[in-house]
Motif scaffolding. Structure first.
Motif, PDB file in Angstrom:
ATOM      1  N   ARG A   9      -3.574  14.033  10.681  1.00  6.87           N
ATOM      2  CA  ARG A   9      -3.194  14.232   9.292  1.00  6.87           C
ATOM      3  C   ARG A   9      -1.955  13.407   8.953  1.00  6.87           C
ATOM      4  N   GLY A  10      -1.856  13.012   7.676  1.00 13.18           N
ATOM      5  CA  GLY A  10      -0.689  12.306   7.212  1.00 13.18           C
ATOM      6  C   GLY A  10       0.506  13.234   7.132  1.00 13.18           C
ATOM      7  N   PRO A  11       1.647  12.709   6.731  1.00 12.39           N
ATOM      8  CA  PRO A  11       1.819  11.349   6.219  1.00 12.39           C
ATOM      9  C   PRO A  11       1.727  10.302   7.318  1.00 12.39           C
ATOM     10  N   GLU A  65      -1.534   9.521   1.295  1.00 14.67           N
ATOM     11  CA  GLU A  65      -1.319   9.809   2.710  1.00 14.67           C
ATOM     12  C   GLU A  65      -0.415   8.780   3.391  1.00 14.67           C
TER      13      GLU A  65
END
Length: 334
Positions: free
Chosen positions: A124-126, A149
């Motif tokens: 997952r981002g960021p 993102e």
């Protein structure tokens, strides 16, 4: 007739031997060099090789340039970055361990593959995107489509959307006929035999990684040729997006004088090489202007593959952007 028949038999035996050599080489490549990280199903019966290490936020995502190294392009850099935060490298479709795609080739498809692979792997981002050469175009395209993102970028001697037009007065892009013939005859084992002799070990590259790149070269070079043929379209896809807002950005420019081999490859004189390099520097200065928070660093002792010539410069640039993103988000390392 006997001479003709004998010649035909010898040719058939040689071709068969080459085919067997190539098939054996493919088997040994998978046996001796298993993919680092995981093979992620991105749909359509395809898998993308994704190698994520370390922990922390933001997650650094490495995008290779127009090369056959895939995720191994970042081997001198990724472990040091992963000691400080999550760091992921991957091989685009058709490079190294990743399955080729039947979809029409485009920078948008490259971005979609990466986004899907990250999501399905649970990443997952960021994200902080780190890209080299033509990978810079892919990173910009990813930011264009998945900008929410992307928290920061590091562009390592990146391609510029207008580069072909800007250097047209000095050099004309050509496609190597030898490369095309080699790729077309990959099934015969000729390309595999040539790769062993022609592909040298890069600075800061381990012998194991160099051997792995050679082992997968017949497959990867087909993709590299396709990506090179699509260069004009890739440049056009990214030409309209040049605003990174206030995302932290570092642009690294290789300033070591072109070698004799590079000048021969570009078919230019040393004097023209100096002029081309000045244009390259100016384009990178423009790219630094795409963000209101950017740093442009010149590296006088590094060639185009900065991640191999001066990996510490790339590591420092990446960690500086990571630190800025953490400061922006009030997030401490974890």
């Amino acid at each position: 007739m006997r001479i003709v028949l004998a010649g035909a038999v010898c040719l058939a035996v040689a071709v068969l031997a080459g085919v067997v050599y190539e098939q054996l080489g493919r088997y040994r490549a998978m046996r001796d060099f298993p993919p680092p990280g995981r093979m992620i199903d991105v749909g359509g019966g395809r898998r993308i090789q994704l190698d994520c290490r370390g922990s922390g936020s933001p997650t650094v995502v490495f995008e290779a340039g127009l090369s056959i190294d895939g995720s191994l392009s970042w081997a001198p850099v990724q472990p040091q970055v992963a000691a400080h935060t999550r760091a992921c490298s991957y091989s685009r479709a058709g490079l190294m361990w990743s399955d080729p795609s039947d979809a029409p080739y485009s920078a948008r498809q490259v971005a979609q593959d990466l986004h899907t692979a990250l999501a399905r792997a649970g990443e997952r981002g960021p994200y902080v995107l780190v890209s080299q050469s033509m990978g810079g175009l892919y990173a910009m395209n990813f930011t264009q489509h998945f900008g929410d993102e992307v928290a920061g970028l590091v562009l390592v001697d990146p391609s510029h959307p207008d580069q072909v037009a800007r250097v047209a007065a000095f050099m004309v892009e050509t496609r190597s006929l030898q490369s095309r013939i080699g790729v077309a005859l990959a099934w015969s084992g000729l390309l595999r035999a040539a790769a062993s002799a022609l592909l040298s070990q890069a600075p800061h590259q381990t012998a194991h990684d160099a051997q792995a790149v050679r082992a997968f070269a017949p497959k990867s070079m087909r993709t590299q040729l396709m990506e090179g043929d699509a260069m004009d379209d890739t440049l056009a896809e990214t030409r309209g997006f040049r605003s990174l807002g206030n995302r932290p950005l570092v642009v690294l420019t290789a300033m070591a004088p072109y070698t004799e081999a590079e000048l021969r490859g570009m078919k230019i004189t040393p004097a023209q090489g100096t002029q081309v390099q000045a244009i390259w520097k100016q384009m990178h200065a423009e790219m630094a202007g795409w963000s209101s928070r950017s740093v442009h660093r010149l590296l006088p002792n590094a060639g185009h593959d900065i991640q191999f010539d001066d990996p510490q410069a790339v590591i420092d640039a990446v960690l500086s952007v990571v630190t800025t993103v953490r400061s922006d988000q009030g997030a401490a390392p974890h």
